[in-house]
Enzyme design. Structure first.
Site, PDB file in Angstrom:
ATOM      1  CB  ILE A  33       3.071   6.202  -7.937  1.00  0.00           C
ATOM      2  CG1 ILE A  33       2.326   7.247  -8.779  1.00  0.00           C
ATOM      3  CG2 ILE A  33       3.920   5.314  -8.843  1.00  0.00           C
ATOM      4  CD1 ILE A  33       3.239   8.239  -9.479  1.00  0.00           C
ATOM      5  CG  ASP A  44      16.451   8.823   5.289  1.00  0.00           C
ATOM      6  OD1 ASP A  44      16.291   8.960   4.057  1.00  0.00           O
ATOM      7  OD2 ASP A  44      16.762   9.768   6.039  1.00  0.00           O
ATOM      8  CG  ASN A  51       7.232   5.253  -6.134  1.00  0.00           C
ATOM      9  OD1 ASN A  51       6.775   5.855  -7.097  1.00  0.00           O
ATOM     10  ND2 ASN A  51       6.704   5.347  -4.908  1.00  0.00           N
ATOM     11  CE1 TYR A  55      10.269  15.499  -8.110  1.00  0.00           C
ATOM     12  CE2 TYR A  55       9.581  16.403 -10.229  1.00  0.00           C
ATOM     13  CZ  TYR A  55       9.542  15.397  -9.285  1.00  0.00           C
ATOM     14  OH  TYR A  55       8.770  14.276  -9.516  1.00  0.00           O
ATOM     15  CE  LYS A  79      11.728  12.443  -9.447  1.00  0.00           C
ATOM     16  NZ  LYS A  79      11.702  11.068  -8.925  1.00  0.00           N
ATOM     17  CB  THR A 139      -0.208  10.716  -5.976  1.00  0.00           C
ATOM     18  OG1 THR A 139       0.606  11.896  -6.157  1.00  0.00           O
ATOM     19  CG2 THR A 139      -0.083   9.812  -7.196  1.00  0.00           C
TER      20      THR A 139
END
Length: 266
Positions: free
Chosen positions: A28, A71, A98, A163, A167, A198
């Protein structure tokens, strides 16, 4: 680097805009870099793999793109890299957060280190980059911030609790910051892809194969089944949504979390 042969850079809608894209190497991230460059932006590609970033940069249309090796979980490193990028290529007025990482496990098997990694990269990294670049946007009176969240920021999924938590945090950050800067010429939005074809997805496929004994094709089909269109999202489709939010005419799109997922989340 390749020059775009048929379009004058000065005639493109993002000409003169300096964009930073994190996690820019492949998938992406590379698609976003290409789309922004196609519209005339000068892009700084930020990531950890210098060779990969350089190879990606050299495939972009336009000229004067650069790389920054940092980083995103290191606040001081991000600030330093962005100061160098701004000195080399002008003030940063487009930021696409991203970079991300995803690992799956039941919560009872998720140790504190994995929890911390998910939040550090996916949420704190987004904060670090915004914190470094927002003052320049405020000074310029113009900016576009696009955070790549996930449908996991809009819904819950089993076995990816950290995760999802991170998010969801990115979506909350997007909404709150949008209110702070609404009158400063800056828009803040999130793009929330579903399962996208991806290299990161390949890791999820490998995990399913190793834990269930299914074939890779069966695993990919299982992931695609959550999309009502019955397919995986393409990186270019995510990039198109990002570019639209940065282009003239999208000024009123603000504080939104846009799912690019074939109707998976409504």
């Amino acid at each position: 680097m390749n020059a775009h042969p048929n379009e004058s850079q000065t005639q493109l809608p993002l000409a003169g805009r300096h964009a930073v894209v994190t996690g820019a190497n492949g998938g992406i991230g590379e698609a976003i870099c290409h789309e922004l460059a196609r519209h005339g932006a000068i892009v700084t590609l930020l990531g950890l793999d210098r060779a990969g970033l350089e190879a990606t940069r050299d495939r972009l249309p336009g000229r004067d793109h650069g790389i920054a090796v940092a980083d995103i979980t290191d606040h001081a490193a991000v600030a330093g890299a962005m100061a160098e990028a701004a000195a080399a290529r002008g003030p940063v007025t487009l930021l696409v957060n991203n970079a991300g990482v995803a690992k799956s496990a039941p919560l009872v098997k998720t140790d504190p280190a994995q929890w911390k990694l998910m939040l550090d990269v996916n949420l704190t990294g987004t904060y670090n980059c915004i914190h470094a670049m927002l003052p320049g946007m405020i000074e310029a009176g113009w900016g576009r911030i696009v955070n790549i969240a996930s449908t996991a920021g809009l819904a819950g999924y089993a076995y990816v609790v950290p995760y999802c938590a991170a998010k969801h945090g990115v979506v909350g950050l997007t909404r709150a910051l949008a209110l702070e800067v609404a009158k400063r010429g800056i828009t803040v939005n999130a793009v929330c892809p579903g399962y996208t074809d991806t290299p990161l997805l390949a890791g999820a496929v490998d995990n399913i194969v190793s834990k269930t004994g299914r074939s890779a094709d069966e695993a990919r089909a299982e992931l695609a089944a959550g999309n009502p269109q019955g397919r995986l999202v393409k990186p270019a489709e995510v990039a198109n949504a990002v570019a639209w939010l940065c282009l003239p005419g999208a000024e009123a799109i603000h504080g939104q979390s846009i799912a690019v997922a074939g109707g998976e989340v409504m």
